[in-house]
Design an enzyme around this catalytic site. Structure first.
Site, PDB file in Angstrom:
ATOM      1  N   GLN A 119      -8.413 -13.347   3.237  1.00  0.00           N
ATOM      2  CA  GLN A 119      -8.899 -11.973   3.025  1.00  0.00           C
ATOM      3  C   GLN A 119      -9.398 -11.843   1.587  1.00  0.00           C
ATOM      4  OE1 GLN A 119      -7.226  -7.438   3.142  1.00  0.00           O
ATOM      5  NE2 GLN A 119      -6.903  -8.661   4.974  1.00  0.00           N
ATOM      6  N   TYR A 165       0.846  -1.196   0.000  1.00  0.00           N
ATOM      7  CA  TYR A 165       0.000   0.000   0.000  1.00  0.00           C
ATOM      8  C   TYR A 165       0.881   1.246   0.000  1.00  0.00           C
ATOM      9  CZ  TYR A 165      -3.921  -3.113   1.211  1.00  0.00           C
ATOM     10  OH  TYR A 165      -4.854  -4.111   1.208  1.00  0.00           O
TER      11      TYR A 165
END
Ligand SMILES: NC(=O)c1ccc[n+]([C@@H]2O[C@H](COP(=O)([O-])OP(=O)(O)OC[C@H]3O[C@@H](n4cnc5c(N)ncnc54)[C@H](OP(=O)(O)O)[C@@H]3O)[C@@H](O)[C@H]2O)c1
Length: 319
Positions: A180, A54
């Site tokens: 996830q 990220y």
């Protein structure tokens, strides 16, 4: 807030959590992150999601600096990171789950987060070029070293997940405990169909992502791409096609009407709908503004409004 076990694991996660993809560093600086994480924590959130990739590591730096300012007791919250894409171009450093990369990557993440361990660590994607056994051993060793507490997968196929669980069982290693996956009203098949047996037979946990399909499920794209929205960001123009898809927008409009009748926002109803599925351990919400965090946290109050009749109306709006 409601707290749910992460599958069969002893740890409990808040049913709503907060993630930092796109937002931290690009839209949210340290002071804003402090405010957003505070608002979430005050609403009962105990899990904050992050990843090495990220903002190329900057998202971990922002979260680490925010946690330092917030000064919460370390035992009172959970932080995650994820590995796969890497930060460097080297042959062994990107798009991989090899042991060398993983062992070095965790040290980099901990430094950026300013923590001595993360609570959850994920394989951000499967790596078809590294034997699953090598990856299982690397995560087992990461946990044994105290640098991470639980490990899991992200967007792996059920077959790959079961292979990892069985390798870990065979060698008495720490097993992966959570996946996830993307899960929202417009993206259901993998979670509801492909993973069904895995949840039932293995008690796998889940930390689901993009509950609002990047914002589409708020209704904010009903009349085009608003300035200041995710799809208007330079690096995210690939979202424009998805946000202007006529079929999706028609569904969003029908859903907006149902939410309005319930006295909820579409964002709240979309998040609440995910919470109705007990294979979901936590819904990772995303937000670029503190007001969005506050609005989304109130989804908890909407869950009880989703009666069987309302669930049926929602189902027919998206099918
Ligand atoms: N494992 C993976 O591969 C993976 C992939 C993606 C995400 N994730 C995780 O899941 C988290 C959530 O995903 P996501 O950010 O895509 O979630 P999302 O809920 O689908 O989208 C969040 C975005 O929608 C907009 N938004 C949110 N609430 C709103 C509201 N009430 N009103 C209007 N706009 C609103 C905001 O964007 P704007 O204000 O900029 O429009 C916000 O940043 C990520 O932060 C990350 O931790 C994991």
């Amino acid at each position: 807030m409601e707290y749910r076990h992460l599958g069969k694991a002893g740890i409990r996660v808040s049913a709503l959590s907060l993630g930092s993809w796109v937002t931290f560093h690009h839209q949210v600086d340290i002071d804003k992150a402090v405010k957003m994480m505070s608002a979430a924590f005050d609403a009962g959130v105990n899990f904050f999601d992050n990843a090495e990739a990220y903002a190329k590591g900057k998202s971990e730096e922002v979260m680490g600096a925010a946690l330092k300012k917030l000064g919460w007791r370390r035992a009172s919250y959970l932080v995650s990171t994820k590995f796969f894409w890497g930060l460097n171009e080297g042959i062994n450093e990107k798009d991989t789950l090899n042991r060398k990369y993983l062992m070095e990557a965790i040290d980099g993440s901990l430094k950026r987060l300013n923590l001595d361990h993360v609570d959850l660590v994920f394989c951000h994607r499967p790596d078809p070029h590294t034997p699953i056994e090598e990856t299982v051993w690397a995560f087992h060793n990461m946990i044994e070293s105290g640098k991470a507490t639980y490990w899991g997968t992200s967007e792996w196929s059920a077959m790959e997940i079961v292979a990892a669980i069985e390798i870990a069982e065979r060698h008495h290693l720490h097993k992966p405990v959570m996946e996830q996956p993307e899960y929202n009203l417009l993206h259901r098949e993998r979670f509801e169909v492909d993973y069904a047996r895995m949840f039932k037979d293995y008690g796998y946990g889940s930390t689901t992502w993009s509950p609002l399909a990047s914002g589409l499920l708020t209704g904010k794209y009903n009349n085009g791409i608003p300035k200041d929205s995710r799809a208007s960001l330079d690096r995210y123009d690939w979202l424009v096609e998805k946000m202007t898809n006529k079929e999706s927008l028609a569904k969003v409009k029908k859903l907006g009407k149902i939410a309005g009748d319930l006295g909820a926002t579409l964002a709240q109803m979309s998040i609440a709908w995910i919470l109705k599925n007990y294979n979901v351990s936590t819904v990772i919400t995303g937000a670029s503004k503190v007001e969005q965090v506050k609005e989304n946290m109130k989804a908890m109050d909407v869950v009880e409004k989703l009666t069987p009749d309302v669930m049926e109306a929602i189902n027919s709006a998206v099918s």
